[in-house]
Design a protein around this motif. Structure first.
Motif, mmCIF file in Angstrom:
data_model
loop_
_atom_site.group_PDB
_atom_site.id
_atom_site.type_symbol
_atom_site.label_atom_id
_atom_site.label_comp_id
_atom_site.label_asym_id
_atom_site.label_seq_id
_atom_site.Cartn_x
_atom_site.Cartn_y
_atom_site.Cartn_z
ATOM 1 N N LYS A 1 2.627 1.736 -3.370
ATOM 2 C CA LYS A 1 1.710 2.209 -4.414
ATOM 3 C C LYS A 1 1.392 3.689 -4.218
ATOM 4 O O LYS A 1 1.378 4.457 -5.200
ATOM 5 C CB LYS A 1 0.421 1.384 -4.382
ATOM 6 C CG LYS A 1 -0.582 1.739 -5.475
ATOM 7 C CD LYS A 1 -0.027 1.451 -6.846
ATOM 8 C CE LYS A 1 -1.057 1.693 -7.939
ATOM 9 N NZ LYS A 1 -0.504 1.451 -9.289
ATOM 10 N N LEU B 1 -5.020 1.417 -5.931
ATOM 11 C CA LEU B 1 -4.527 1.727 -4.585
ATOM 12 C C LEU B 1 -5.560 1.335 -3.542
ATOM 13 O O LEU B 1 -5.226 0.715 -2.521
ATOM 14 C CB LEU B 1 -4.207 3.216 -4.478
ATOM 15 C CG LEU B 1 -3.893 3.751 -3.079
ATOM 16 C CD1 LEU B 1 -2.629 3.107 -2.525
ATOM 17 C CD2 LEU B 1 -3.748 5.273 -3.111
ATOM 18 N N SER C 1 0.830 -1.207 0.000
ATOM 19 C CA SER C 1 0.000 0.000 0.000
ATOM 20 C C SER C 1 0.863 1.257 0.000
ATOM 21 O O SER C 1 0.608 2.212 -0.757
ATOM 22 C CB SER C 1 -0.921 0.000 1.225
ATOM 23 O OG SER C 1 -1.793 -1.106 1.216
#
Length: 378
Positions: A323, A347, A320
């Motif tokens: 990204k 995302l 996460s």
């Protein structure tokens, strides 16, 4: 036998032979005596080494924000506006490190609602300013104050720094200056109440509430943490602006830090990093891991010999964060929602993939009952 092993891992100072925790998703039955994991030691570490220092840093940033507001109020010029904007950015970033500690004094003071409810309501802000009569302690005023309202007043009330400065000059700008000062003071009052209560009384209450019921401190923190992950971090920062579950439309005006959109993705990264650090029992990524959810899960995995839940959680956090940082290099979240919405939805999906690891696998492993409703059906 599985329940016996499971409960042995989540008991603190267990010297009895049974536990009777009622949990919709947890277990019950006999508990094996163990000193391998100490809930009180973990709570002590959380309070002394993570939560209180985080609130102290946030409170200091709010104090500096107040100083810059007062300097701007006393001398309205572009240099003071730029300094004020930087102080707001610093406070926004520090807020990400404490936003998920919604227990104890943060709950009683409605800290999160009064600090970071967005989108802010510009129409009502203007009404407050024009009427020169506002009661910021009223819950009906959450959309007219806090960091989002200050974002509007500092970055969005006019186009360009010179125009913003003009809005605050002279008698014509007196009401605007007064409102800006009131919002800064309100943030400081809230922050001071929370950190003072933590240090004066709530810390002992928090540490000594070391049982394994749904009202014990570990369960309270776990639920506050998970609620924030779903409702405020995933939904507020990404799902609602992207419209990820609502069809084909994005809603860029719902991003955090709308009037300084360059900050939206850095705030998300800071939030993810802060949540991962807490999961690993540390204040920052530069520190060694301490007592926390990861260590609790490591002890569980040592006995169960199953999937490494902690590793899965950390991997999803890493993905996460990576990204979000990648997207930060492509532009603002506000612009990406209009030019490359699919990237934002990707995302969202990466962030969402960690929900089952945290809310299902971790909570079941630690015998923690989910006591909140996120309201979005997943």
């Amino acid at each position: 036998m599985k329940k016996i092993i499971l409960l042995s891992l989540i008991s603190l100072f267990v010297i009895s032979c049974s536990s009777d925790k009622n949990s919709g998703g947890g277990g019950g039955g006999n508990v094996v005596e163990t000193n391998d994991f100490n809930r009180k030691a973990m709570l002590t570490h959380w309070a002394n080494d993570i939560i209180i220092p985080s609130f102290e840093a946030y409170d200091s940033s709010v104090e500096e924000l107040n100083n810059k507001v007062n300097a701007f109020n006393n001398d309205v010029n572009t240099a003071n506006l730029v300094a004020l904007r930087k102080a707001l950015t610093d406070t926004y970033m520090q807020w990400q490190t404490v936003a998920f500690y919604e227990v104890g004094p943060a709950v009683t003071n409605n800290l999160r609602a009064f600090t970071n409810t967005y989108p802010t309501n510009v129409t009502k802000i203007k009404e407050n300013i024009d009427n020169d009569d506002y009661r910021l302690t009223s819950y009906s005023q959450t959309t007219q104050q806090g960091l989002p309202a200050m974002d509007y007043l500092i970055n969005g009330i006019a186009q360009g720094d010179n125009a913003i400065v003009d809005v605050y000059k002279g008698e014509a700008g007196a009401k605007n200056r007064k409102y800006l000062v009131a919002l800064a003071n309100r943030l400081k009052d809230l922050s001071s109440h929370v950190i003072t209560t933590w240090k004066s009384s709530y810390k002992d209450t928090f540490i000594n509430n070391n049982g394994s019921s749904s009202t014990a401190s570990v369960d309270l923190i776990a639920n506050a943490y998970m609620l924030y992950y779903e409702a405020y971090m995933r939904n507020g920062k990404v799902r609602f602006p992207s419209g990820a579950t609502l069809g084909d439309n994005a809603f860029p005006n719902k991003v955090e830090s709308l009037y300084n959109p360059e900050l939206s993705l850095p705030l998300l990264v800071k939030s993810l990093e802060s949540m991962q650090n807490f999961f690993n029992g540390r204040l920052s990524s530069s520190q060694s891991e301490g007592l926390g959810f990861k260590q609790y899960l490591d002890k569980y995995n040592e006995v169960k010999k199953g999937d490494d839940i902690a590793a899965k959680i950390n991997k999803a956090f890493d993905n996460s964060i990576a990204k979000a940082k990648e997207m930060k290099n492509q532009g603002t979240l506000y612009n990406l929602l209009q030019t490359n919405r699919e990237e934002v939805i990707q995302l969202h999906d990466i962030i969402n993939s960690n929900v089952i690891n945290l809310k299902t696998d971790m909570f079941q492993a630690l015998n923690i009952q989910v006591t909140y409703v996120d309201g979005d059906g997943d």
